[in-house]
Design a protein around this motif. Structure first.
Motif, PDB file in Angstrom:
ATOM      1  N   ALA A   1       0.791  -0.982   0.014  1.00 35.12           N
ATOM      2  CA  ALA A   1       0.058  -0.108   0.093  1.00 35.12           C
ATOM      3  C   ALA A   1       1.041   1.381  -0.140  1.00 35.12           C
ATOM      4  N   PHE A   2       0.301   2.527  -0.274  1.00 35.02           N
ATOM      5  CA  PHE A   2       1.057   3.647  -0.560  1.00 35.02           C
ATOM      6  C   PHE A   2       0.565   4.647   0.398  1.00 35.02           C
TER       7      PHE A   2
ATOM      8  N   ARG B   1      -2.289   8.740   7.955  1.00 35.50           N
ATOM      9  CA  ARG B   1      -2.928   7.901   6.959  1.00 35.50           C
ATOM     10  C   ARG B   1      -2.445   6.562   7.213  1.00 35.50           C
ATOM     11  N   VAL B   2      -1.264   6.310   7.017  1.00 36.09           N
ATOM     12  CA  VAL B   2      -0.463   4.891   6.986  1.00 36.09           C
ATOM     13  C   VAL B   2      -1.062   4.201   8.582  1.00 36.09           C
ATOM     14  N   ALA B   3      -0.904   4.960   9.603  1.00 29.09           N
ATOM     15  CA  ALA B   3      -1.372   4.023  10.887  1.00 29.09           C
ATOM     16  C   ALA B   3      -2.873   3.589  10.772  1.00 29.09           C
ATOM     17  N   LYS B   4      -3.580   4.657  10.388  1.00 28.85           N
ATOM     18  CA  LYS B   4      -5.067   4.357  10.090  1.00 28.85           C
ATOM     19  C   LYS B   4      -5.309   3.015   8.923  1.00 28.85           C
TER      20      LYS B   4
ATOM     21  N   ASP C   1       1.245  -5.637   3.827  1.00 25.93           N
ATOM     22  CA  ASP C   1       2.337  -6.428   4.295  1.00 25.93           C
ATOM     23  C   ASP C   1       3.451  -5.276   4.258  1.00 25.93           C
ATOM     24  N   SER C   2       3.525  -4.293   3.401  1.00 23.18           N
ATOM     25  CA  SER C   2       4.430  -3.380   3.141  1.00 23.18           C
ATOM     26  C   SER C   2       3.895  -2.184   2.662  1.00 23.18           C
ATOM     27  N   ILE C   3       4.456  -0.672   3.292  1.00 20.35           N
ATOM     28  CA  ILE C   3       4.229   0.486   2.910  1.00 20.35           C
ATOM     29  C   ILE C   3       5.310   1.133   2.087  1.00 20.35           C
ATOM     30  N   CYS C   4       5.072   1.855   1.201  1.00 19.33           N
ATOM     31  CA  CYS C   4       6.041   2.443   0.222  1.00 19.33           C
ATOM     32  C   CYS C   4       5.987   3.689   0.198  1.00 19.33           C
TER      33      CYS C   4
ATOM     34  N   GLN D   1       8.726  10.915  10.320  1.00 18.72           N
ATOM     35  CA  GLN D   1       7.604  11.037  10.726  1.00 18.72           C
ATOM     36  C   GLN D   1       7.003   9.741  10.827  1.00 18.72           C
ATOM     37  N   LEU D   2       6.987   8.865   9.948  1.00 18.81           N
ATOM     38  CA  LEU D   2       6.407   7.446   9.802  1.00 18.81           C
ATOM     39  C   LEU D   2       6.978   6.774  11.297  1.00 18.81           C
ATOM     40  N   HIS D   3       8.337   6.870  11.409  1.00 15.29           N
ATOM     41  CA  HIS D   3       8.737   6.372  12.652  1.00 15.29           C
ATOM     42  C   HIS D   3       8.269   6.823  13.625  1.00 15.29           C
ATOM     43  N   VAL D   4       7.872   8.008  14.041  1.00 15.68           N
ATOM     44  CA  VAL D   4       7.235   8.734  15.042  1.00 15.68           C
ATOM     45  C   VAL D   4       5.752   8.096  15.173  1.00 15.68           C
ATOM     46  N   GLY D   5       5.156   8.252  14.074  1.00 19.10           N
ATOM     47  CA  GLY D   5       3.715   8.194  14.108  1.00 19.10           C
ATOM     48  C   GLY D   5       3.342   6.719  14.376  1.00 19.10           C
TER      49      GLY D   5
END
Length: 249
Positions: free
Chosen positions: A163-164, A194-197, A217-220, A234-238
């Motif tokens: 997913a993106f 958005r990714v966390a949700k 399974d994976s986020i790009c 920010q993804l690491h934090v979120g």
């Protein structure tokens, strides 16, 4: 704790032209998709990107695309299935040769061929066959719920549903065309939420409000996005705040 693979498309510099902040992004993701010289990259860039990835211990994936350096592999080309399979085998084998163990972690098609294969089953099968010929245990990263996933099952190839975080979706689960102004999301905070949700709710909301079920399974995160480094940070934090661990697929 939930887990997710975080991948980024990298190694897309060419000759004297530098693109992306690969050396800074690589330590912050769990896998990388390395351009194989057709849509971007060259032998020197491939070698250096693999070296950086091995130093950081991340999963190294081939990122084969159409032979379209000028268009960055984002223009669809009319090729016969056997030509596609050969083209994929060639690129995957080339990148694999640069790895210390002569072994890749995965393959993720690039750009136009990825998007076309999400809908075109014959094209998706040809891609999977090209990978299978190099290594039948090599997973393909494909758009969640797409023909790439169906083809992988048919060919007997392992797969990860992708997913993106930085792209908007159409109601049918495909990505909004980059020719449209709202295709790419650039705000790191918006992307992280958005990714966390997406991971927690197992769905993505399309531009028209349609809720699309998926099990990523994976986020790009695209490396050519100028905000890529800020987005990954920010993804690491979120994701940590949401109780989601970043881990190689």
């Amino acid at each position: 704790m939930k887990k997710i693979d975080l991948n980024s498309d990298l190694g897309e510099s060419f000759g004297r032209y530098s693109l992306g902040r690969d050396s800074e992004v690589i330590p912050l993701v769990s896998s990388v998709n390395v351009a194989c010289g057709y849509h971007a990259g060259d032998p020197d860039v491939m070698s250096e990107t693999v070296k950086l990835a091995e130093q950081s211990g991340v999963g190294i994936g081939a990122h084969p695309g159409f032979p379209d350096l000028q268009g960055f592999g984002r223009r669809k080309m009319d090729m016969k299935p056997e030509q596609v399979a050969n083209m994929v085998t060639y690129q995957v084998g080339a990148l694999q040769a640069f790895t210390s163990a002569k072994k890749l972690h995965h393959v993720k098609p690039h750009g136009a061929i990825y998007n076309a294969a999400a809908k075109d089953h014959e094209l998706a099968v040809a891609i999977c066959q090209g990978i299978y010929r190099v290594d039948p245990t090599l997973p393909i990263y494909g758009l969640a719920n797409s023909e790439l996933i169906s083809a992988a099952r048919e060919v007997g190839l392992p797969y990860a549903q992708e997913a993106f975080g930085d792209r908007n979706y159409n109601a049918d689960g495909t990505l909004v065309s980059r020719s449209l102004p709202n295709a790419v999301i650039k705000d790191p905070v918006v992307i992280a939420k958005r990714v966390a949700k997406m991971i927690n709710d197992q769905e993505i909301v399309a531009l028209d409000g349609t809720k699309i079920p998926l099990q990523p399974d994976s986020i790009c995160v695209h490396g050519d996005n100028q905000a890529a480094l800020d987005i990954v940070k920010q993804l690491h934090v979120g994701l940590a705040e949401a109780g989601i661990n970043i881990q190689t697929f």
